[in-house]
Design an enzyme around this catalytic site. Structure first.
Site, PDB file in Angstrom:
ATOM      1  N   CYS A   1       0.818  -1.214   0.000  1.00  0.00           N
ATOM      2  CA  CYS A   1       0.000   0.000   0.000  1.00  0.00           C
ATOM      3  C   CYS A   1       0.855   1.268   0.000  1.00  0.00           C
ATOM      4  O   CYS A   1       1.974   1.281   0.518  1.00  0.00           O
ATOM      5  CB  CYS A   1      -0.897   0.035   1.226  1.00  0.00           C
TER       6      CYS A   1
ATOM      7  N   GLU B   1       0.394   3.914   1.792  1.00  0.00           N
ATOM      8  CA  GLU B   1       0.657   4.400   3.157  1.00  0.00           C
ATOM      9  C   GLU B   1       1.926   3.758   3.715  1.00  0.00           C
ATOM     10  O   GLU B   1       2.748   4.423   4.355  1.00  0.00           O
ATOM     11  CB  GLU B   1      -0.520   4.083   4.086  1.00  0.00           C
TER      12      GLU B   1
HETATM   13 ZN   LIG Z   1      -3.347  -0.482   2.992  1.00  0.00          ZN
END
Ligand SMILES: [Zn+2]
Length: 143
Positions: free
Chosen positions: A60, A62
């Site tokens: 991801c 993030e």
């Molecule tokens: Zn994620």
């Protein structure tokens, strides 16, 4: 009912950083999420997510932004956001804010329990504390 706060100028700047990193690096089937984290010192680190042929090994945005920041020696986080970039067949002209997935909620909270997360809530971009997004978080501590 989620306890949310309105966004301020810094938050809009952070969203812009997430948009810019994915607008610059969008690649169909590889990168369509941009994320940006603001550290307590005021620095911003932005990164794209890594898609993978085996979907479950994707990383991801993030996580990438946190890793980029930590790699630069900054590990105290104030606010984080992720945005999705449209695919060419979607006929959408803009990026939009996406909420962190469950794994990212774990990760963000592991690295800072007072981190604020920007997300869309009731059709509006707002922010809230990460711990409000992961109630009864797993802990290995004996309580
Ligand atoms: Zn994620």
């Amino acid at each position: 009912m989620l306890h949310t706060k309105p966004l301020n100028e810094n938050d809009y700047e952070l969203i812009k950083a997430a948009e810019e990193v994915i607008e610059k690096n969008y690649h169909y089937g590889r990168h369509h999420i941009g994320a940006a984290v603001r550290t307590k010192s005021g620095s911003i680190y932005a990164a794209v997510h890594l898609e993978a042929n085996v979907g479950r090994i994707a990383v991801c945005g993030e996580a990438m932004a946190l890793g980029k920041s930590i790699s630069e020696g900054e590990n105290e986080f104030e606010t984080i956001v992720a945005v999705a970039h449209p695919h060419p067949d979607e006929n959408i002209e803009y990026c939009w804010v996406v909420a962190p997935c469950g794994m990212c909620r774990e990760l963000i909270s592991d690295y800072g329990k007072d981190t604020e997360v920007i997300l869309s809530y009731n059709g509006e971009n707002v922010k809230c504390n990460i711990m409000d997004l992961i109630p009864e978080k797993y802990t290995s501590d004996v309580e």
